[in-house]
Design a protein around this motif. Structure first.
Motif, PDB file in Angstrom:
ATOM      1  N   SER A 260       0.830  -1.209   0.000  1.00  0.00           N
ATOM      2  CA  SER A 260       0.000   0.000   0.000  1.00  0.00           C
ATOM      3  C   SER A 260       0.861   1.255   0.000  1.00  0.00           C
ATOM      4  N   LEU A 261       1.965   1.228   0.747  1.00  0.00           N
ATOM      5  CA  LEU A 261       2.845   2.388   0.788  1.00  0.00           C
ATOM      6  C   LEU A 261       3.492   2.645  -0.566  1.00  0.00           C
ATOM      7  N   GLU A 262       3.979   1.590  -1.197  1.00  0.00           N
ATOM      8  CA  GLU A 262       4.648   1.781  -2.486  1.00  0.00           C
ATOM      9  C   GLU A 262       3.663   2.207  -3.570  1.00  0.00           C
ATOM     10  N   LEU A 263       2.414   1.742  -3.488  1.00  0.00           N
ATOM     11  CA  LEU A 263       1.394   2.245  -4.403  1.00  0.00           C
ATOM     12  C   LEU A 263       1.155   3.724  -4.143  1.00  0.00           C
ATOM     13  N   GLY A 264       1.049   4.114  -2.873  1.00  0.00           N
ATOM     14  CA  GLY A 264       0.845   5.522  -2.549  1.00  0.00           C
ATOM     15  C   GLY A 264       1.975   6.401  -3.047  1.00  0.00           C
ATOM     16  N   PHE A 265       3.223   5.953  -2.850  1.00  0.00           N
ATOM     17  CA  PHE A 265       4.365   6.728  -3.343  1.00  0.00           C
ATOM     18  C   PHE A 265       4.282   6.917  -4.861  1.00  0.00           C
ATOM     19  N   SER A 266       3.814   5.893  -5.561  1.00  0.00           N
ATOM     20  CA  SER A 266       3.823   5.922  -7.030  1.00  0.00           C
ATOM     21  C   SER A 266       2.776   6.856  -7.620  1.00  0.00           C
ATOM     22  N   VAL A 287      11.215   3.799  -1.239  1.00  0.00           N
ATOM     23  CA  VAL A 287      10.826   5.131  -1.684  1.00  0.00           C
ATOM     24  C   VAL A 287      11.624   5.473  -2.939  1.00  0.00           C
ATOM     25  N   PRO A 288      10.967   5.876  -4.028  1.00  0.00           N
ATOM     26  CA  PRO A 288      11.698   6.277  -5.240  1.00  0.00           C
ATOM     27  C   PRO A 288      12.383   7.629  -5.004  1.00  0.00           C
ATOM     28  N   PRO A 291      12.272  10.823  -7.832  1.00  0.00           N
ATOM     29  CA  PRO A 291      10.947  11.456  -7.927  1.00  0.00           C
ATOM     30  C   PRO A 291      10.523  12.139  -6.633  1.00  0.00           C
ATOM     31  N   PHE A 292      10.910  11.567  -5.481  1.00  0.00           N
ATOM     32  CA  PHE A 292      10.530  12.178  -4.216  1.00  0.00           C
ATOM     33  C   PHE A 292      11.258  13.497  -3.996  1.00  0.00           C
ATOM     34  N   VAL A 293      12.564  13.489  -4.244  1.00  0.00           N
ATOM     35  CA  VAL A 293      13.348  14.700  -4.017  1.00  0.00           C
ATOM     36  C   VAL A 293      13.017  15.769  -5.054  1.00  0.00           C
ATOM     37  N   SER A 294      13.011  15.395  -6.318  1.00  0.00           N
ATOM     38  CA  SER A 294      12.791  16.381  -7.382  1.00  0.00           C
ATOM     39  C   SER A 294      11.361  16.908  -7.381  1.00  0.00           C
ATOM     40  N   GLY A 295      10.424  16.109  -6.877  1.00  0.00           N
ATOM     41  CA  GLY A 295       9.037  16.558  -6.797  1.00  0.00           C
ATOM     42  C   GLY A 295       8.684  17.172  -5.461  1.00  0.00           C
TER      43      GLY A 295
END
Length: 355
Positions: A260-266, A287-288, A291-295
């Motif tokens: 569920s967490l990885e779906l949410g991150f995506s 955590v990707p 995408p997390f840092v740049s976004g």
């Protein structure tokens, strides 16, 4: 009194007759009317919390408790308003009152604190002793039944704090989309808070069970997505069909599972935020990073709630703004219901009813 007690890990609770507990001068004795059953009760039995909450057996679990005051300790002040017969709920988070978190009002974060039913006597018994400062009096109303009040102390409280964090971070509002992922005991309330606190945000419920999604729809979700056996790309496609967007601004994860967490991150869009209040998973999630840092996306945990959060939830309930989906349970059937919780088969909140 009758009590369902835990004598060891991975053992059924034992239904026993034990003495009604004595109370100290600063305590009240509560005649338990209803005790909610949480998946964490199942996890307590199967050893999930073994390292965090070392136990000396036997213990009486049960941390979602509503009932009436049966006896009042000699040093409980009259200003507490806790006379015999008063309808009350128990705030289950008991801090030491000394640390920074306690002084901030966040006793649920106290490193030296205790949780009702995780060592101290809990509500799977006919009577429960509690320090008076952890008891909240509730005005008597026809719709303030103990079986509806008890789940508010966790299932209703935990997603409320998480949704408040998303709102305070500016992730909700008109033109935004918030997903509540995991429509179990917590998620059914989480959908309602997304509507109450969301400022007009579009609310989408995720679950792997159509019956649970039907509850989310009844509780105000604009759209629902059954995520069972679907890839992240398929979920994004479905989101686009429903909302016109493939990404969302906020996720309240009420499961806490790796998947569920990885779906949410995506599915988080730029500046999106995911707050996790669930504790199902045994392993971490990836955590990707780019995408997390740049976004400029964010992830946070949110644990239970404090006294003020609980009084706010009770106020919303007193105004008729919270719906409940209660599954009544008899104490004799508690082990069967715990197993069902472990399998994820309970739709709504199971509640042991004594009165």
């Amino acid at each position: 009194m009758r009590a369902a007690r835990m004598h060891g890990y991975n053992e059924p609770l034992r239904l026993e007759q034990i003495p009604v507990p004595d109370i100290g001068p600063n305590e009240v004795l509560i005649k338990v009317a209803a005790a909610g059953m949480c998946r964490s009760d199942y996890q307590l039995v199967d050893g999930y919390f073994r390292e965090n909450f070392p136990l000396t057996f036997p213990i009486t679990p049960g941390h979602e408790v509503a009932g009436r005051v049966h006896a009042v300790g000699a040093e409980v002040p009259a200003s507490a308003g806790l006379a015999e017969g008063t309808l009350v709920v128990v705030n289950p988070n008991w801090g030491d009152g000394q640390c920074r978190q306690c002084h901030e009002g966040n006793e649920q974060l106290c490193a030296a604190g205790q949780l009702a039913g995780f060592g101290p006597p809990g509500g799977f018994a006919e009577y429960m002793p509690v320090q008076y400062r952890h008891v909240v009096a509730v005005p008597a109303r026809a719709d303030h039944t103990p079986q509806m009040l008890a789940p508010l102390t966790d299932a209703g409280l935990t997603p409320y704090r998480g949704m408040k964090k998303l709102a305070a971070a500016g992730k909700l509002g008109g033109g935004r989309t918030v997903v509540v992922n995991g429509i179990g005991g917590l998620g059914g309330y989480g959908v309602q808070y997304a509507r109450l606190l969301g400022g007009g945000a579009t609310v989408v419920a995720f679950a792997r069970n159509d019956d649970k999604l039907a509850v989310a729809k009844e509780n105000g979700a604009h759209f629902t997505v059954n995520t069972r056996n679907k890839t992240a790309e398929e979920v994004r496609n479905e989101l686009e069909d429903l909302t016109g967007r493939r990404e969302v601004d906020a996720v309240l994860d009420c499961a806490g599972a790796k998947e569920s967490l990885e779906l949410g991150f995506s599915i988080l869009g730029k500046e999106g935020a995911l707050t996790c209040v669930g504790l199902i998973g045994q392993q971490g999630a990836q955590v990707p990073i780019f995408p997390f840092v740049s976004g400029e996306k964010s992830y946070s945990g949110s644990f239970w709630g404090n006294h003020n959060d609980l009084t706010e939830v009770l106020a919303l309930a007193s105004q008729g703004l919270i719906k409940h989906h209660i599954v009544p349970v008899e104490l004799d059937d508690i082990n069967e219901r715990l197993d069902a919780l472990g399998r994820g088969d309970v739709v709504g909140r199971a509640v042991v009813i004594f009165d």
